[in-house]
Design a protein around this motif. Structure first.
Motif, PDB file in Angstrom:
ATOM      1  N   SER A  73       0.811  -1.223   0.000  1.00 46.77           N
ATOM      2  CA  SER A  73       0.000   0.000   0.000  1.00 46.77           C
ATOM      3  C   SER A  73       0.846   1.275   0.000  1.00 46.77           C
ATOM      4  O   SER A  73       0.301   2.377  -0.026  1.00 46.77           O
ATOM      5  N   SER A  74       2.165   1.131   0.026  1.00 45.86           N
ATOM      6  CA  SER A  74       3.056   2.290   0.089  1.00 45.86           C
ATOM      7  C   SER A  74       3.517   2.715  -1.298  1.00 45.86           C
ATOM      8  O   SER A  74       3.593   1.897  -2.224  1.00 45.86           O
ATOM      9  N   LYS A  75       3.845   3.976  -1.406  1.00 48.97           N
ATOM     10  CA  LYS A  75       4.371   4.528  -2.649  1.00 48.97           C
ATOM     11  C   LYS A  75       5.775   3.982  -2.914  1.00 48.97           C
ATOM     12  O   LYS A  75       6.565   3.791  -1.978  1.00 48.97           O
ATOM     13  N   THR A  76       6.093   3.731  -4.188  1.00 49.41           N
ATOM     14  CA  THR A  76       7.447   3.319  -4.546  1.00 49.41           C
ATOM     15  C   THR A  76       8.337   4.554  -4.611  1.00 49.41           C
ATOM     16  O   THR A  76       8.024   5.511  -5.322  1.00 49.41           O
ATOM     17  N   PRO A  77       9.441   4.551  -3.862  1.00 47.26           N
ATOM     18  CA  PRO A  77      10.301   5.737  -3.847  1.00 47.26           C
ATOM     19  C   PRO A  77      11.176   5.817  -5.092  1.00 47.26           C
ATOM     20  O   PRO A  77      11.382   4.838  -5.803  1.00 47.26           O
ATOM     21  N   THR A  78      11.699   6.993  -5.328  1.00 47.69           N
ATOM     22  CA  THR A  78      12.703   7.210  -6.365  1.00 47.69           C
ATOM     23  C   THR A  78      14.074   6.872  -5.791  1.00 47.69           C
ATOM     24  O   THR A  78      14.411   7.313  -4.690  1.00 47.69           O
ATOM     25  N   GLU A  79      14.846   6.070  -6.517  1.00 45.74           N
ATOM     26  CA  GLU A  79      16.194   5.743  -6.043  1.00 45.74           C
ATOM     27  C   GLU A  79      17.062   7.003  -6.073  1.00 45.74           C
ATOM     28  O   GLU A  79      17.122   7.719  -7.075  1.00 45.74           O
ATOM     29  N   MET A  80      17.742   7.265  -4.985  1.00 43.75           N
ATOM     30  CA  MET A  80      18.521   8.489  -4.853  1.00 43.75           C
ATOM     31  C   MET A  80      19.756   8.459  -5.751  1.00 43.75           C
ATOM     32  O   MET A  80      20.483   7.465  -5.803  1.00 43.75           O
ATOM     33  N   THR A  81      19.984   9.566  -6.432  1.00 44.54           N
ATOM     34  CA  THR A  81      21.221   9.746  -7.175  1.00 44.54           C
ATOM     35  C   THR A  81      22.313  10.209  -6.209  1.00 44.54           C
ATOM     36  O   THR A  81      22.030  10.559  -5.049  1.00 44.54           O
ATOM     37  N   ILE A  82      23.542  10.243  -6.684  1.00 49.21           N
ATOM     38  CA  ILE A  82      24.630  10.765  -5.858  1.00 49.21           C
ATOM     39  C   ILE A  82      24.360  12.221  -5.489  1.00 49.21           C
ATOM     40  O   ILE A  82      24.633  12.656  -4.364  1.00 49.21           O
ATOM     41  N   THR A  83      23.785  12.949  -6.419  1.00 50.48           N
ATOM     42  CA  THR A  83      23.425  14.351  -6.132  1.00 50.48           C
ATOM     43  C   THR A  83      22.387  14.420  -5.017  1.00 50.48           C
ATOM     44  O   THR A  83      22.487  15.263  -4.105  1.00 50.48           O
ATOM     45  N   ASP A  84      21.375  13.542  -5.055  1.00 50.32           N
ATOM     46  CA  ASP A  84      20.360  13.487  -3.992  1.00 50.32           C
ATOM     47  C   ASP A  84      21.006  13.168  -2.650  1.00 50.32           C
ATOM     48  O   ASP A  84      20.659  13.757  -1.615  1.00 50.32           O
ATOM     49  N   ILE A  85      21.934  12.236  -2.662  1.00 48.62           N
ATOM     50  CA  ILE A  85      22.600  11.825  -1.426  1.00 48.62           C
ATOM     51  C   ILE A  85      23.390  12.990  -0.837  1.00 48.62           C
ATOM     52  O   ILE A  85      23.290  13.292   0.370  1.00 48.62           O
ATOM     53  N   LYS A  86      24.154  13.662  -1.669  1.00 51.86           N
ATOM     54  CA  LYS A  86      24.966  14.784  -1.173  1.00 51.86           C
ATOM     55  C   LYS A  86      24.073  15.922  -0.669  1.00 51.86           C
ATOM     56  O   LYS A  86      24.398  16.565   0.343  1.00 51.86           O
ATOM     57  N   ARG A  87      22.962  16.167  -1.349  1.00 54.26           N
ATOM     58  CA  ARG A  87      22.022  17.199  -0.903  1.00 54.26           C
ATOM     59  C   ARG A  87      21.451  16.842   0.471  1.00 54.26           C
ATOM     60  O   ARG A  87      21.293  17.721   1.338  1.00 54.26           O
ATOM     61  N   THR A  88      21.156  15.567   0.688  1.00 55.45           N
ATOM     62  CA  THR A  88      20.580  15.133   1.960  1.00 55.45           C
ATOM     63  C   THR A  88      21.604  15.212   3.080  1.00 55.45           C
ATOM     64  O   THR A  88      21.283  15.635   4.201  1.00 55.45           O
ATOM     65  N   ILE A  89      22.830  14.824   2.800  1.00 54.97           N
ATOM     66  CA  ILE A  89      23.892  14.942   3.803  1.00 54.97           C
ATOM     67  C   ILE A  89      24.064  16.402   4.212  1.00 54.97           C
ATOM     68  O   ILE A  89      24.181  16.727   5.406  1.00 54.97           O
ATOM     69  N   ASP A  90      24.043  17.286   3.239  1.00 51.04           N
ATOM     70  CA  ASP A  90      24.159  18.717   3.538  1.00 51.04           C
ATOM     71  C   ASP A  90      22.962  19.208   4.352  1.00 51.04           C
ATOM     72  O   ASP A  90      23.112  20.082   5.220  1.00 51.04           O
ATOM     73  N   ALA A  91      21.778  18.628   4.100  1.00 50.77           N
ATOM     74  CA  ALA A  91      20.586  19.013   4.863  1.00 50.77           C
ATOM     75  C   ALA A  91      20.734  18.636   6.336  1.00 50.77           C
ATOM     76  O   ALA A  91      20.287  19.383   7.221  1.00 50.77           O
ATOM     77  N   PHE A  92      21.356  17.492   6.620  1.00 51.41           N
ATOM     78  CA  PHE A  92      21.612  17.122   8.015  1.00 51.41           C
ATOM     79  C   PHE A  92      22.573  18.127   8.658  1.00 51.41           C
ATOM     80  O   PHE A  92      22.387  18.526   9.817  1.00 51.41           O
ATOM     81  N   LYS A  93      23.583  18.543   7.923  1.00 47.64           N
ATOM     82  CA  LYS A  93      24.530  19.529   8.457  1.00 47.64           C
ATOM     83  C   LYS A  93      23.816  20.840   8.759  1.00 47.64           C
ATOM     84  O   LYS A  93      24.008  21.434   9.833  1.00 47.64           O
ATOM     85  N   GLU A  94      22.982  21.308   7.834  1.00 45.86           N
ATOM     86  CA  GLU A  94      22.264  22.563   8.038  1.00 45.86           C
ATOM     87  C   GLU A  94      21.273  22.447   9.192  1.00 45.86           C
ATOM     88  O   GLU A  94      21.069  23.408   9.952  1.00 45.86           O
ATOM     89  N   ALA A  95      20.662  21.290   9.341  1.00 42.53           N
ATOM     90  CA  ALA A  95      19.753  21.069  10.468  1.00 42.53           C
ATOM     91  C   ALA A  95      20.508  21.149  11.788  1.00 42.53           C
ATOM     92  O   ALA A  95      20.009  21.707  12.772  1.00 42.53           O
TER      93      ALA A  95
END
Length: 338
Positions: free
Chosen positions: A126-148
């Protein structure tokens, strides 16, 4: 005095006792903006009045698409700082320290927008299928943790906990059940740890206070992480300067779990003894005697109280009475606590 009410220090931050309000999602940001509401203020401040040593907020999303629901608390914008700072000012006034759990839901996000994960695998039918993260997505998310983490510091939190459990994004990278990548972020346990390792490093560039990580110590699936894998992750976290591992379990894949009092404590103890790192025990810890046993037998250093604190904001007082300890009351309540 019992060990439960003995102070403990992590990286120059002293908690007055070993009782932690466990992070629990409240799904109460009704404007869907991730900002603090009057409910959150009442909810968290009352536990500080009740004398929990550490009051930890629910999972705060580091990106809008990292929310579990549209009603989740957020820390993806500087606009969140003011409300969080006001909350901390009130909690600190009662002598409690404050913590924030930084999180990204990954494939378990129940949102209208696109969701992201290490691999394009839905949680269930019943859950949505996610989009597989690109390297760019991964780096953006890591930076989001730093900014948080930068925002958490500006908001005057004492402790940060990274949410690496319950099948959310970091746990999805750690687990072979959810991580089917063939690049540097997938495959071996060393590669699966790579994302969390980079998150920790990034946070530490913006944060110099105590840093905890919550992990799922059991995935309740024979093909999931073993205790050996979890110990390896814990050893790596210790080398990176993590102060405490908060030992929970489950949530990675649908599973039948039969909880009982203290059902996660044995694995918490195993990590503490094998890695020589501080641990936090959580999971149906309901009485002062139970909490004291865990601490006195060196099975954990902190006890994270969840549902028992939902039932009674003054659980620390009940535990103190049970253990024969004198717990100082807020001055407004002294005549009732004598």
């Amino acid at each position: 005095m019992s060990k439960l009410f003995t102070p403990i220090e992590f990286n120059h931050v002293q908690l007055k006792n070993r009782i932690v309000m466990s992070p629990m999602c409240m799904y109460s940001c009704m404007k869907q903006d991730g900002k603090m509401t009057p409910f959150h203020e009442t909810h968290y401040i009352s536990r500080a009045v009740g004398q929990a040593g550490l009051v930890m907020t629910e999972a705060a999303a580091v990106l809008p698409e990292g929310r579990i629901s549209h009603e989740d608390l957020g820390i993806w914008s500087d606009e969140h700082i003011e409300g969080l700072n006001k909350l901390n000012e009130q909690i600190h006034s009662y002598g409690s320290k404050t913590g924030i759990q930084l999180a990204h839901a990954g494939r378990k996000a129940q949102l209208d927008s696109a969701i992201y994960a290490p691999s394009a695998l839905a949680f269930n039918e019943s859950s949505k299928t996610p989009t597989e993260m690109t390297i760019t997505d991964i780096k953006r998310t890591i930076d989001a943790f730093k900014e948080a983490a930068r925002r958490a510091k500006k908001a005057n939190f004492d402790i940060i906990e990274i949410h690496g459990a319950h099948g959310y994004l970091i746990n999805q990278f750690l687990s072979p059940l959810t991580n089917k990548r063939t690049d540097e972020y997938g495959g071996s346990k060393e590669n699966r740890y790579h994302f969390l390792s980079q998150v920790i490093d990034a946070i530490q560039t913006a944060w110099d206070g105590p840093l905890f990580v919550r992990v799922s110590t059991d995935e309740y699936d024979e093909h999931g992480n073993t205790m050996g894998d979890v110990i390896y992750f814990a050893e790596q976290m210790k080398q990176q300067g993590i102060d405490l591992i908060d030992c929970s379990s489950g949530g990675v894949v649908p599973a039948s779990i039969k909880p009982y009092p203290g059902y996660q404590v044995k694995r918490c103890e195993t990590i503490k003894q094998n890695v020589a790192i501080a641990t936090g025990a959580v999971g149906l810890i309901t009485s002062g005697l139970q909490a004291e046993e865990i601490l006195q037998n060196d099975r954990a250093d902190l006890v994270f109280i969840g549902r028992a604190l939902l039932r009674n904001p003054y659980w620390p007082k009940v535990a103190a009475d049970e253990l024969g300890d004198q717990l100082d009351a807020p001055k407004q309540y002294e005549r009732g606590w004598r």
